[in-house]
Design an enzyme around this catalytic site. Sequence first.
Site, PDB file in Angstrom:
ATOM      1  N   ARG A 195      18.197 -16.174 -35.518  1.00 12.33           N
ATOM      2  CA  ARG A 195      17.159 -17.025 -34.922  1.00 12.33           C
ATOM      3  C   ARG A 195      16.620 -16.391 -33.642  1.00 12.33           C
ATOM      4  O   ARG A 195      15.411 -16.418 -33.386  1.00 12.33           O
ATOM      5  CB  ARG A 195      17.711 -18.421 -34.645  1.00 12.33           C
ATOM      6  N   LYS A 250      13.931 -27.312 -25.844  1.00 13.74           N
ATOM      7  CA  LYS A 250      12.653 -27.883 -26.322  1.00 13.74           C
ATOM      8  C   LYS A 250      12.844 -29.317 -26.808  1.00 13.74           C
ATOM      9  O   LYS A 250      12.042 -30.193 -26.498  1.00 13.74           O
ATOM     10  CB  LYS A 250      12.071 -27.035 -27.467  1.00 13.74           C
ATOM     11  N   ARG A 261       5.071 -20.598 -34.410  1.00 18.22           N
ATOM     12  CA  ARG A 261       6.175 -19.673 -34.178  1.00 18.22           C
ATOM     13  C   ARG A 261       5.805 -18.242 -34.551  1.00 18.22           C
ATOM     14  O   ARG A 261       6.625 -17.348 -34.370  1.00 18.22           O
ATOM     15  CB  ARG A 261       7.335 -20.109 -35.061  1.00 18.22           C
ATOM     16  N   ARG A 268      26.162 -27.832 -28.115  1.00 22.95           N
ATOM     17  CA  ARG A 268      25.504 -28.800 -29.007  1.00 22.95           C
ATOM     18  C   ARG A 268      26.400 -29.089 -30.224  1.00 22.95           C
ATOM     19  O   ARG A 268      26.513 -30.228 -30.646  1.00 22.95           O
ATOM     20  CB  ARG A 268      24.147 -28.251 -29.461  1.00 22.95           C
ATOM     21  N   ARG A 283      24.323 -28.736 -37.661  1.00 27.89           N
ATOM     22  CA  ARG A 283      23.282 -27.990 -38.374  1.00 27.89           C
ATOM     23  C   ARG A 283      23.860 -26.734 -39.016  1.00 27.89           C
ATOM     24  O   ARG A 283      24.640 -26.020 -38.395  1.00 27.89           O
ATOM     25  CB  ARG A 283      22.176 -27.593 -37.390  1.00 27.89           C
TER      26      ARG A 283
HETATM   27  P1  ADP Z   1      15.608 -23.917 -32.975  1.00 23.34           P
HETATM   28  O1  ADP Z   1      14.423 -23.972 -32.071  1.00 23.34           O
HETATM   29  O2  ADP Z   1      16.838 -24.456 -32.338  1.00 23.34           O
HETATM   30  O3  ADP Z   1      15.844 -22.568 -33.588  1.00 23.34           O
HETATM   31  P2  ADP Z   1      14.253 -25.583 -35.015  1.00 23.34           P
HETATM   32  O4  ADP Z   1      14.800 -26.896 -35.401  1.00 23.34           O
HETATM   33  O5  ADP Z   1      12.956 -25.542 -34.278  1.00 23.34           O
HETATM   34  O6  ADP Z   1      15.423 -24.872 -34.215  1.00 23.34           O
HETATM   35  O7  ADP Z   1      14.071 -24.661 -36.331  1.00 23.34           O
HETATM   36  C1  ADP Z   1      15.124 -24.464 -37.242  1.00 23.34           C
HETATM   37  C2  ADP Z   1      14.675 -23.521 -38.356  1.00 23.34           C
HETATM   38  O8  ADP Z   1      13.564 -24.101 -39.080  1.00 23.34           O
HETATM   39  C3  ADP Z   1      14.147 -22.158 -37.925  1.00 23.34           C
HETATM   40  O9  ADP Z   1      15.181 -21.230 -37.697  1.00 23.34           O
HETATM   41  C4  ADP Z   1      13.263 -21.781 -39.118  1.00 23.34           C
HETATM   42  O10 ADP Z   1      14.031 -21.362 -40.230  1.00 23.34           O
HETATM   43  C5  ADP Z   1      12.644 -23.108 -39.490  1.00 23.34           C
HETATM   44  N1  ADP Z   1      11.354 -23.323 -38.780  1.00 23.34           N
HETATM   45  C6  ADP Z   1      11.099 -24.304 -37.876  1.00 23.34           C
HETATM   46  N2  ADP Z   1       9.837 -24.214 -37.431  1.00 23.34           N
HETATM   47  C7  ADP Z   1       9.285 -23.153 -38.058  1.00 23.34           C
HETATM   48  C8  ADP Z   1       8.010 -22.521 -38.016  1.00 23.34           C
HETATM   49  N3  ADP Z   1       7.021 -22.979 -37.214  1.00 23.34           N
HETATM   50  N4  ADP Z   1       7.797 -21.432 -38.801  1.00 23.34           N
HETATM   51  C9  ADP Z   1       8.749 -20.963 -39.599  1.00 23.34           C
HETATM   52  N5  ADP Z   1       9.974 -21.489 -39.687  1.00 23.34           N
HETATM   53  C10 ADP Z   1      10.244 -22.568 -38.925  1.00 23.34           C
END
Ligand code: ADP
Length: 189
Positions: free
Chosen positions: A145, A8, A83, A122, A134
Site C-alpha cells: 500500500r 484521513k 489515487r 489500529r 482489515r
Molecule cells: P488506506 O488509505 O488505509 O490504504 P483505504 O480504505 O483508502 O485504505 O483503501 C484500501 C484499499 O482499497 C486500497 O489499498 C486499494 O486496494 C483500494 N482502493 C481504495 N481507494 C482506491 C482508489 N481510489 N483507487 C484504487 N484502489 C483503491
Amino acid sequence: MGPPGAGKGTQSARLVAKYGVPQLSTGDMLRAAVKAGAPIGRQAKAIMDRGDLVPDDVVVGAIGQRLEAPDAANGFILDGFPRTVAQAHSLDALLKEKGLRLDAVIELVVDERALLARMEMRVNETIAGGGVVRADDNPLSFKSRLEAYRAQTAPVSAYYAGKGELKQVDGMAPVDAVSAAIEAALADR
Ligand code: ADP
C-alpha cells in the site's frame, strides 16, 4: 490525501460532524461491495487484500454513482480518491459535468516511519473492540500500500500542487491540532 495510516479516516469523520456532508471513501465502498458479494467486490477483493490499487474504471464508476445520491447534493468529502493521476482527470470531468469544483485538496504529511506502528495500533484497537481486522492491515500488504502510494498517488499531490489547489498539513501533530490546521487551510482559500 495521505498515505495509509496518515489519519484521513479520523479527520474525515470530524469534517462530517462539522459540515454535515458525507464522507465518500472509496476504500469503504469497496469493502462494502466485498462484504455484499457484489460483482465489483469479487473483482476487487484479491487486489485490495494484497495492497494494490483496483482498476481506475471501477472506483471512478463507484464515485460517479455515489455523487448522484441526494446526501451528496450539498457537498462531500472525498477520502482515498483520486489515487492516481488518471482518477484525478476523471474527477475533473465529473465535477465539470456537474458544475462543481473542489474547495481544497488537503494532504496529511507524515513521517513514513510512523505509519507501520499506526497500522498496528489500529489492528490492536479493532481486536480490543471486538471488530474485524482489515485483511490488508498486515505488514506485507501494508508495504505494498505504501509502495502504491509512492508510485501512483504521490504524483496526484504534484498534480493538485501544480493547479494551486493543494494544502499540506502536518499529519504528525496531535489529532486536534491536525483538525485545527485543516480548518485553517479550509478558511484560507
Ligand atoms: P488506506 O488509505 O488505509 O490504504 P483505504 O480504505 O483508502 O485504505 O483503501 C484500501 C484499499 O482499497 C486500497 O489499498 C486499494 O486496494 C483500494 N482502493 C481504495 N481507494 C482506491 C482508489 N481510489 N483507487 C484504487 N484502489 C483503491
